[in-house]
Enzyme design. Structure first.
Site, PDB file in Angstrom:
ATOM      1  N   HIS A   1       4.894   3.879 -11.156  1.00  0.00           N
ATOM      2  CA  HIS A   1       5.495   3.649  -9.830  1.00  0.00           C
ATOM      3  C   HIS A   1       6.349   2.379  -9.839  1.00  0.00           C
ATOM      4  O   HIS A   1       7.432   2.344  -9.242  1.00  0.00           O
ATOM      5  CB  HIS A   1       4.400   3.484  -8.757  1.00  0.00           C
ATOM      6  CG  HIS A   1       3.819   4.785  -8.295  1.00  0.00           C
ATOM      7  ND1 HIS A   1       2.517   4.891  -7.826  1.00  0.00           N
ATOM      8  CD2 HIS A   1       4.342   6.028  -8.214  1.00  0.00           C
ATOM      9  CE1 HIS A   1       2.293   6.147  -7.478  1.00  0.00           C
ATOM     10  NE2 HIS A   1       3.368   6.861  -7.712  1.00  0.00           N
TER      11      HIS A   1
ATOM     12  N   GLU B   1     -10.428   8.874  -1.360  1.00  0.00           N
ATOM     13  CA  GLU B   1     -10.054   7.806  -2.289  1.00  0.00           C
ATOM     14  C   GLU B   1     -10.783   6.499  -1.980  1.00  0.00           C
ATOM     15  O   GLU B   1     -10.184   5.430  -1.930  1.00  0.00           O
ATOM     16  CB  GLU B   1      -8.529   7.597  -2.218  1.00  0.00           C
ATOM     17  CG  GLU B   1      -7.928   7.128  -3.516  1.00  0.00           C
ATOM     18  CD  GLU B   1      -6.406   7.217  -3.542  1.00  0.00           C
ATOM     19  OE1 GLU B   1      -5.775   7.228  -2.478  1.00  0.00           O
ATOM     20  OE2 GLU B   1      -5.879   7.285  -4.658  1.00  0.00           O
TER      21      GLU B   1
ATOM     22  N   HIS C   1       9.898  11.281 -11.568  1.00  0.00           N
ATOM     23  CA  HIS C   1       8.533  10.745 -11.483  1.00  0.00           C
ATOM     24  C   HIS C   1       7.733  10.925 -12.792  1.00  0.00           C
ATOM     25  O   HIS C   1       7.143   9.981 -13.306  1.00  0.00           O
ATOM     26  CB  HIS C   1       7.826  11.417 -10.300  1.00  0.00           C
ATOM     27  CG  HIS C   1       6.413  10.987 -10.107  1.00  0.00           C
ATOM     28  ND1 HIS C   1       6.067   9.703  -9.764  1.00  0.00           N
ATOM     29  CD2 HIS C   1       5.247  11.676 -10.226  1.00  0.00           C
ATOM     30  CE1 HIS C   1       4.753   9.608  -9.674  1.00  0.00           C
ATOM     31  NE2 HIS C   1       4.235  10.795  -9.947  1.00  0.00           N
TER      32      HIS C   1
ATOM     33  N   LYS D   1      -3.370  15.419   0.491  1.00  0.00           N
ATOM     34  CA  LYS D   1      -2.537  14.265   0.858  1.00  0.00           C
ATOM     35  C   LYS D   1      -1.166  14.757   1.304  1.00  0.00           C
ATOM     36  O   LYS D   1      -0.507  15.517   0.579  1.00  0.00           O
ATOM     37  CB  LYS D   1      -2.344  13.333  -0.344  1.00  0.00           C
ATOM     38  CG  LYS D   1      -3.510  12.418  -0.614  1.00  0.00           C
ATOM     39  CD  LYS D   1      -3.123  11.428  -1.696  1.00  0.00           C
ATOM     40  CE  LYS D   1      -4.264  10.514  -2.066  1.00  0.00           C
ATOM     41  NZ  LYS D   1      -3.917   9.641  -3.201  1.00  0.00           N
TER      42      LYS D   1
HETATM   43  N1  GLY Z   1      -1.670  12.561  -6.662  1.00  0.00           N
HETATM   44  C1  GLY Z   1      -2.808  11.739  -6.563  1.00  0.00           C
HETATM   45  C2  GLY Z   1      -3.795  12.208  -5.561  1.00  0.00           C
HETATM   46  O1  GLY Z   1      -3.685  13.295  -5.028  1.00  0.00           O
HETATM   47  O2  GLY Z   1      -4.711  11.496  -5.267  1.00  0.00           O
END
Ligand code: GLY
Length: 341
Positions: free
Chosen positions: A234, A218, A247, A127
């Site tokens: 969050h 995901e 965080h 990501k």
């Molecule tokens: N940090 C969450 C993910 O990489 O999905």
């Protein structure tokens, strides 16, 4: 030593070692991207490589900064045959990764995470992205690295608060997937010199790798378990304007709150919640919502969370010690009751 991570278009290795060895593991024609803090700590052999540096801090993780880095790459004459090397924490990995994903429609990326959070979480899984005014990480891509090189000794210069915050993601990895790691962490890791730390980092990376391999994009509710503690975490960061908590601290409070919800729904025992709270506390992490803040303040931000669907809330909930599942139908009222003092 290394671990292999498979993805839709191939695989990459996560290797670990020392700062001094990173340069010799990089491909030819490497261009470093780093921030103004990490730049000062680079070993000499990395300093010798071409480098772009941006101002340290989350405020740099924006579209405009990515554009500036694109322009600088073009001025350097970077081509698709070059490799971008992201050297730094989570912001650097996300921003430099986003630049790698988009410069000339994508050029190779190597991640060299130097913070604990980046080592155990953001450098693995592909990501990359930048923040928008509407929220964090809202523009991005899946852009798997060519490799990840983890220099353990970079942690010795990490500020203590950042080390503690990184431990929150380690604790998360343990609770979603590994009863063994939970047992290890019952004795807290309080400094970068802890001799158990390299092995603990490797275990956390292995958990992350396993989860992202099972659900890279995901879509199956599996990768979403990595967000345990993050829906409330969050929201807490957003409602406090990102000024109150780093965080990992918000995630720690979020994990305990989401564990309370898991217990309310009968998924875990109240003892498990106490165990998690004790572990976070022993690692110097906050575990309670700040006084004066109620769930009503957080709910709008929880609904805005990327995982929210319709009028129900989506949260990754614990199902025991080292087990977690995504629930997409959690009633706000249950969250309200679970968080009552
Ligand atoms: N940090 C969450 C993910 O990489 O999905």
């Amino acid at each position: 030593m290394a671990l292999t991570v498979r993805h839709h278009a191939g695989e990459y290795q996560v290797a670990w070692g020392q700062w001094a060895d990173v340069a010799s593991s990089l491909p030819e024609k490497a261009i470093l991207i780093t921030d103004s803090n990490v730049e000062r700590l680079l070993p000499e052999n990395l300093q010798a490589l071409p480098r772009l540096t941006f101002p340290a801090g989350e405020a740099s993780k924006i579209w405009v900064m990515a554009g500036q880095l694109h322009e600088q790459l073009a001025q350097l004459g970077a081509l698709r045959s070059h490799t971008l090397v992201a050297v730094g924490g989570g912001v650097t990995g996300d921003l430099a990764g986003f630049v790698a994903a988009s410069y000339m429609r994508g050029i190779p990326l190597v991640q060299v995470p130097t913070s604990l959070l980046a080592m155990v979480d953001s450098s693995v899984g592909g990501k990359v992205g930048v923040d928008l005014a509407a929220g964090k990480n809202l523009a991005g891509a899946f852009w798997p690295p060519q490799s990840v090189i983890v220099p353990f000794d970079a942690l010795t210069t990490l500020p203590e608060r950042e080390l503690r915050a990184g431990m929150a993601e380690v604790i998360k990895a343990a609770w979603i997937a590994s009863p063994e790691l939970i047992e290890t962490l019952r004795t807290p890791v309080l400094n970068a010199q802890d001799p158990r730390l390299p092995e603990i980092i490797q275990s956390s990376i292995a958990i992350k790798a396993q989860v992202v391999e099972a659900d890279e994009f995901e879509r199956l509710g599996i990768r979403a378990t990595l967000n345990f503690g993050h829906t409330i975490g969050h929201a807490l960061e957003a409602v406090t304007n990102y000024a109150e908590y780093v965080h990992g601290e918000a995630v720690s409070i979020g994990m305990v709150a989401e564990a309370q919800l898991s217990a309310r729904l009968g998924l875990i025992t109240p003892n498990a919640v106490d165990d998690l709270r004790t572990m976070c506390h022993a690692h110097g992490l906050p575990t309670a919502l700040p006084a004066g803040l109620s769930l009503e303040d957080l709910l709008p931000f929880m609904r805005k969370d990327k995982k929210a669907e319709g009028t129900h809330l989506a949260l990754a909930l614990l199902h025991g010690y080292g087990a977690c599942k995504l629930h997409t139908d959690v009633a706000a009222d249950d969250v309200r009751k679970a968080l009552q003092p």
